[in-house]
Scaffold this motif. Sequence first.
Motif, PDB file in Angstrom:
ATOM      1  N   THR A 179      -5.448   8.026   5.839  1.00 55.30           N
ATOM      2  CA  THR A 179      -4.824   6.980   5.021  1.00 55.30           C
ATOM      3  C   THR A 179      -5.719   5.753   4.934  1.00 55.30           C
ATOM      4  O   THR A 179      -5.843   5.129   3.870  1.00 55.30           O
ATOM      5  CB  THR A 179      -3.462   6.600   5.616  1.00 55.30           C
ATOM      6  OG1 THR A 179      -2.636   7.768   5.687  1.00 55.30           O
ATOM      7  CG2 THR A 179      -2.779   5.549   4.752  1.00 55.30           C
TER       8      THR A 179
ATOM      9  N   ALA B 229       0.831  -1.205   0.000  1.00 55.60           N
ATOM     10  CA  ALA B 229       0.000   0.000   0.000  1.00 55.60           C
ATOM     11  C   ALA B 229       0.865   1.254   0.000  1.00 55.60           C
ATOM     12  O   ALA B 229       0.568   2.233  -0.713  1.00 55.60           O
ATOM     13  CB  ALA B 229      -0.926  -0.012   1.209  1.00 55.60           C
TER      14      ALA B 229
ATOM     15  N   ASP C 257       1.086   4.140  -2.810  1.00 60.12           N
ATOM     16  CA  ASP C 257       0.934   5.566  -2.474  1.00 60.12           C
ATOM     17  C   ASP C 257       2.047   6.391  -3.110  1.00 60.12           C
ATOM     18  O   ASP C 257       1.800   7.434  -3.732  1.00 60.12           O
ATOM     19  CB  ASP C 257       0.964   5.759  -0.956  1.00 60.12           C
ATOM     20  CG  ASP C 257      -0.290   5.204  -0.292  1.00 60.12           C
ATOM     21  OD1 ASP C 257      -1.305   5.048  -0.985  1.00 60.12           O
ATOM     22  OD2 ASP C 257      -0.242   4.942   0.927  1.00 60.12           O
TER      23      ASP C 257
ATOM     24  N   ARG D  17      -7.100   4.344   1.379  1.00 63.42           N
ATOM     25  CA  ARG D  17      -6.689   3.004   0.950  1.00 63.42           C
ATOM     26  C   ARG D  17      -7.887   2.071   0.819  1.00 63.42           C
ATOM     27  O   ARG D  17      -7.911   1.202  -0.058  1.00 63.42           O
ATOM     28  CB  ARG D  17      -5.673   2.435   1.940  1.00 63.42           C
ATOM     29  CG  ARG D  17      -4.301   3.105   1.828  1.00 63.42           C
ATOM     30  CD  ARG D  17      -3.342   2.571   2.864  1.00 63.42           C
ATOM     31  NE  ARG D  17      -2.021   3.199   2.731  1.00 63.42           N
ATOM     32  CZ  ARG D  17      -1.005   3.020   3.585  1.00 63.42           C
ATOM     33  NH1 ARG D  17      -1.173   2.209   4.638  1.00 63.42           N
ATOM     34  NH2 ARG D  17       0.145   3.623   3.395  1.00 63.42           N
TER      35      ARG D  17
ATOM     36  N   ARG E 230      -9.443   2.962  -2.407  1.00 61.93           N
ATOM     37  CA  ARG E 230      -8.588   2.500  -3.498  1.00 61.93           C
ATOM     38  C   ARG E 230      -8.729   0.997  -3.700  1.00 61.93           C
ATOM     39  O   ARG E 230      -8.778   0.501  -4.835  1.00 61.93           O
ATOM     40  CB  ARG E 230      -7.136   2.874  -3.210  1.00 61.93           C
ATOM     41  CG  ARG E 230      -6.173   2.491  -4.316  1.00 61.93           C
ATOM     42  CD  ARG E 230      -4.761   2.890  -3.948  1.00 61.93           C
ATOM     43  NE  ARG E 230      -4.651   4.334  -3.832  1.00 61.93           N
ATOM     44  CZ  ARG E 230      -3.770   4.952  -3.049  1.00 61.93           C
ATOM     45  NH1 ARG E 230      -2.937   4.249  -2.308  1.00 61.93           N
ATOM     46  NH2 ARG E 230      -3.721   6.265  -3.003  1.00 61.93           N
ATOM     47  N   SER E 231      -8.851   0.254  -2.621  1.00 60.32           N
ATOM     48  CA  SER E 231      -9.034  -1.200  -2.738  1.00 60.32           C
ATOM     49  C   SER E 231     -10.339  -1.520  -3.445  1.00 60.32           C
ATOM     50  O   SER E 231     -10.400  -2.426  -4.293  1.00 60.32           O
ATOM     51  CB  SER E 231      -9.014  -1.839  -1.342  1.00 60.32           C
ATOM     52  OG  SER E 231      -7.765  -1.612  -0.706  1.00 60.32           O
TER      53      SER E 231
END
Length: 530
Positions: free
Chosen positions: A216, A137, A141, A220, A223-224
């Motif tokens: 964060t 991850a 980033d 994340r 994004r997943s």
Amino acid sequence: MGLVIATTNKPTASIDDPELSLRWSARLSLTTRILAVNILAIALLAGSLFYLDNYRDELTHERLSQARLQTKIISDALDRQTPENREDLITKFATDLESRLRLYDDSGAKIVDSFDLAEPTYRFRDPEAQPWQKDVARTLDQSIEFIVLSAPITAFAEPEIDQVSAWPELELLSADQEPNSAVRYAPDRTPVIIAAAHVPSGNHRLLLTSNARDITRIVRAERSNVVLVIFLTALVSVLLSLFLARTIVRPIRKLARAAVRVRLGRAPEITVPRMPDRRDEIGQLARALADMSGALRYRIDATEAFAADVSHEIKNPLASLRSALEGLDRVDDPELRKQLLDVANDDVRRIDRLINDISEASRVDAELARTKFEKVDIGQMLDQLLAAREQRDTNESVKIAFARPGRGVATIMGDDDRLERVFSNILDNAVSFSPEDGLIEILATPDAGEVVIQISDTGPGIAEEQRQNIFKRFHSDRPAGEAFGKHSGLGLAIAKTIIEGHEGTIKSIDRPDGQKGACFEIRLPKAPAT
């Protein structure tokens, strides 16, 4: 029927339509192109990952704004408290805000630290102790930040000597300045929010720090979800692309092989698959190729038979004519010579009659090759034609206004392609004669048992005495300044032939509104009601 005059084995020059030609993708197969188009769409969807970087920045900016407001409120509260109560107040604020609060005196030394007064409200996590998924991850980033050219963020580190000079946010803070803030990265690349404010009482300075791991975590998680959606979409898209390519490419290859067999002529009867179960464009192509190959075979057979008949018919008078001419050199009797000349003249007239008959037969064959008429919606056809011209920028700077009739109102029986050529020829003429930024108006309306189409332009118009001549073959009256040879003078003649073949009329009239310009009126029989 037609006549084959001569044959040659030399390849003929092909004329390719530049609109249908391919440049950079010419060597790619159809399957590859379908996959490429769909994968490109997935790549555009993957661009949403970069949007999440902007989303993270917005969250960070909002959190910095909140931190400035919090330090302002805390500094005002401390300014109203006695020194004995400050430690309790700082501890309470730090616990409630899950932050670390530090207070510095006018000399720059730290005098209060919430972490010394109570349990720390946050702890930095060691990246080495985290699972490998966190390393992936963080790498993702950094990659996205590099691609979108994000502003670099420095790493956070606790100073060895905790005083005002170790914190740029405090050192640059003046007594009359509003609170300021900054963001840095913790060792695990989670944002550390820093805010500083001035406390008027005692000229103290307040520092707030917090580890905003939730920012964060939110980014994340989103994004997943996006990556999962992209993966599933790509998988489905590839499978559908392969299915689509198979349903298109396989029948096209089959038709191509049949077309090659037709070209080579290695079998007396070559059957092109008609694919009756397919109602799409591939099925239409298959049936059209089957009809074309059948018509081609019929024409070839008819041409061969006709050529044999013509050869046989011409052979006899030619043999008689040759015998008569050869006999003239050996005969001295005037009476006999006269008879031979009469025979020769008769053979010449006979050959002449044969040639005329062949020409007439060719015209009859062309007439028998007419297409079977089908229903054509003039409004829909003109819509498609105008859209195609707009896409190809054929109209230059001239604007076209079309009053489209209702669906099925202006329907005729005819050949869609030939009628489209008629209107295309007329529009080409109207565009060439129209001034810059001119206007072409198209009107299609039913009138009793006819459909009337009027196409008007704002050009110089057509003189009364020329309105019949413009439909003659090779008649050319072009705008001043146009290069010679760009038009053959057959466009309107072809249009007139096609319209009359549809049992209609075409003529040039004055504009209905009396304005300057030309107007073409086409009348076609309306299709019978179903």
